[in-house]
Design a protein around this motif. Structure first.
Motif, PDB file in Angstrom:
ATOM      1  N   PRO A   1      11.792  14.578   5.381  1.00  0.00           N
ATOM      2  CA  PRO A   1      11.076  15.037   6.573  1.00  0.00           C
ATOM      3  C   PRO A   1       9.798  14.213   6.775  1.00  0.00           C
ATOM      4  O   PRO A   1       9.137  13.834   5.813  1.00  0.00           O
ATOM      5  N   VAL A   2       9.488  13.938   8.021  1.00  0.00           N
ATOM      6  CA  VAL A   2       8.242  13.242   8.367  1.00  0.00           C
ATOM      7  C   VAL A   2       7.400  14.175   9.233  1.00  0.00           C
ATOM      8  O   VAL A   2       7.806  14.546  10.334  1.00  0.00           O
ATOM      9  N   GLY A   3       6.251  14.572   8.698  1.00  0.00           N
ATOM     10  CA  GLY A   3       5.300  15.374   9.457  1.00  0.00           C
ATOM     11  C   GLY A   3       4.137  14.508   9.868  1.00  0.00           C
ATOM     12  O   GLY A   3       4.081  13.311   9.566  1.00  0.00           O
ATOM     13  N   VAL A   4       3.174  15.089  10.566  1.00  0.00           N
ATOM     14  CA  VAL A   4       2.024  14.305  10.999  1.00  0.00           C
ATOM     15  C   VAL A   4       0.720  14.967  10.584  1.00  0.00           C
ATOM     16  O   VAL A   4       0.571  16.187  10.627  1.00  0.00           O
ATOM     17  N   LEU A   5      -0.182  14.136  10.131  1.00  0.00           N
ATOM     18  CA  LEU A   5      -1.589  14.490   9.998  1.00  0.00           C
ATOM     19  C   LEU A   5      -2.175  14.238  11.375  1.00  0.00           C
ATOM     20  O   LEU A   5      -2.294  13.086  11.804  1.00  0.00           O
ATOM     21  N   TYR A   6      -2.513  15.324  12.064  1.00  0.00           N
ATOM     22  CA  TYR A   6      -2.759  15.220  13.503  1.00  0.00           C
ATOM     23  C   TYR A   6      -4.043  14.498  13.855  1.00  0.00           C
ATOM     24  O   TYR A   6      -4.073  13.708  14.793  1.00  0.00           O
ATOM     25  N   ARG A   7      -5.107  14.752  13.118  1.00  0.00           N
ATOM     26  CA  ARG A   7      -6.359  14.065  13.445  1.00  0.00           C
ATOM     27  C   ARG A   7      -7.027  13.562  12.171  1.00  0.00           C
ATOM     28  O   ARG A   7      -7.597  14.337  11.410  1.00  0.00           O
ATOM     29  N   LEU A   8      -6.945  12.280  11.969  1.00  0.00           N
ATOM     30  CA  LEU A   8      -7.648  11.626  10.877  1.00  0.00           C
ATOM     31  C   LEU A   8      -8.567  10.581  11.501  1.00  0.00           C
ATOM     32  O   LEU A   8      -8.122   9.765  12.307  1.00  0.00           O
TER      33      LEU A   8
ATOM     34  N   LEU B   1     -13.767  16.540   6.482  1.00  0.00           N
ATOM     35  CA  LEU B   1     -14.273  15.217   6.107  1.00  0.00           C
ATOM     36  C   LEU B   1     -14.788  14.392   7.283  1.00  0.00           C
ATOM     37  O   LEU B   1     -15.496  13.413   7.084  1.00  0.00           O
ATOM     38  N   GLY B   2     -14.424  14.763   8.492  1.00  0.00           N
ATOM     39  CA  GLY B   2     -14.960  14.057   9.656  1.00  0.00           C
ATOM     40  C   GLY B   2     -14.617  12.585   9.660  1.00  0.00           C
ATOM     41  O   GLY B   2     -13.473  12.182   9.371  1.00  0.00           O
TER      42      GLY B   2
END
Length: 363
Positions: free
Chosen positions: A48-55, A84-85
């Motif tokens: 499965p490929v998920g996403v880290l939405y905002r890095l 972490l901004g």
């Protein structure tokens, strides 16, 4: 008699699988374009490929693809990134590191080394002219004594935005032939998976947590610097995030992890990749510095449509930019794990995701 690897797909399948339902299962998952990537191709194994939405790294926001089978990883990374901004790059270097390993007499080998500096460059450039046209290729070559009669020719090679193993190894083997012709005993010529000439260092400041939690995270981080057992577990958590991006983009996650673990023990004591400390302003800060050699073109990437799509989603322009995203993803993943450990414990969120996965599987 036709050898097994010379047979076509259907012939190979018929020889190793007698159960029609199993053969059907393998064929349904197969992507026949991938036959050219490996020998004796059978089927594909997908994750499965998920996403880290905002890095956010150096002011740029990324949507990061993460390939992983572990239920809580993507959720944890998304949670960690909130705190972490803007993660910042401290510095970055970009050269691949290759070795020609030889044995023999120091004076003989050193004489050849000293007399052929210009020739080494000429041979390297002719071995892979296409990288020279892109302003890459051999940058430096050093001669190093490892012990009494064991030596290494260390080469720094710029492979631009390719991961570069094939480029490096081709150049190394050409130079190895040159050394052999001068009666030097060459044992091996190979790229190193500890590319200390291709380093990335990041830093971050945490916001949105109380001082008690921040202090506990800093204390827990210190355990990873002084205890081998804690360091191994801490680093596994970091790699949950970082390696998922390496894998999703078609890069060699085994080489990346080998280099990271080796660098973690570069001073003789294995320790955590990351360091979390309270600064003079009472803020929790993080830093990570690791060797990272990745590519955004060439090799397996050109043969994997999923990797090409992941890189398009990421919108990275250089292999160095990809390296920053990989380490930043590891950093937010690491923070989420540390925060959970010093508060509610790691199992609450992990088991919630695990039960959801198991429930859906049994539905």
């Amino acid at each position: 008699m036709t050898k097994f690897y010379e047979k076509n797909y259907q012939e190979r399948l018929a020889e190793i699988v007698s159960d029609p339902s199993l053969a059907k299962s393998f064929q349904e998952q197969a992507v026949f374009e991938h036959e050219k990537l490996i020998e004796n191709y059978l089927t594909d194994f997908s994750l499965p490929v998920g996403v880290l939405y905002r890095l956010q790294v150096d002011g740029k926001k990324y949507v990061v693809p993460m390939a992983t089978e572990e239920a809580s990883v993507v959720a944890a990374a998304n949670n960690g990134s909130k705190y972490l901004g803007n993660i910042q790059t401290v510095y970055q270097t970009h050269s691949r590191f290759g070795q020609i390993l030889v044995v023999g007499d120091f004076d003989q080998i050193n004489t050849v080394y000293q007399a052929n500096q210009k020739r080494f460059k000429e041979i390297a450039d002719s071995a892979y002219p296409s990288i020279v046209k892109r302003n890459g290729g051999l940058q430096q070559i050093h001669f190093r004594q490892l012990d009494g009669n064991h030596f290494s020719f260390d080469l720094l090679i710029d492979t631009k935005d390719a991961m570069g193993a094939n480029i490096v190894n081709t150049i190394l083997e050409s130079l190895a032939d040159f050394l052999r012709a001068r009666n030097i005993s060459v044992i091996a010529a190979i790229i190193s998976n500890l590319p200390t000439t291709s380093m990335t260092e990041l830093k971050a400041t945490v916001s949105g947590i109380d001082q008690s939690t921040a202090k506990k995270i800093a204390d827990l981080s210190h355990f990873g610097l002084i205890d081998l057992h804690r360091a191994a577990t801490d680093n596994k958590g970091f790699l949950n995030g970082a390696s998922s991006v390496v894998l999703a983009t078609g890069n060699d996650w085994r080489a990346f992890e080998a280099g990271a673990h080796a660098y973690a023990a570069v001073d003789g004591n294995y320790k955590s990749f990351t360091s979390w400390k309270i600064n003079s302003k009472n803020q929790l800060t993080a830093s990570v510095k690791l060797p990272v050699s990745l590519g955004i073109v060439g090799g397996t990437i050109n043969g994997l449509k999923s990797a090409q799509a992941a890189l398009r989603l990421l919108d990275v322009k250089t292999s160095g930019e990809l390296a920053k995203v990989v380490l930043a993803t590891g950093l937010v993943q690491n923070f989420a794990a540390l925060k959970a450990l010093v508060s509610e414990g790691i199992q609450k969120g992990h088991m919630k995701m695990q039960h959801r996965a198991e429930g859906d599987a049994h539905a």
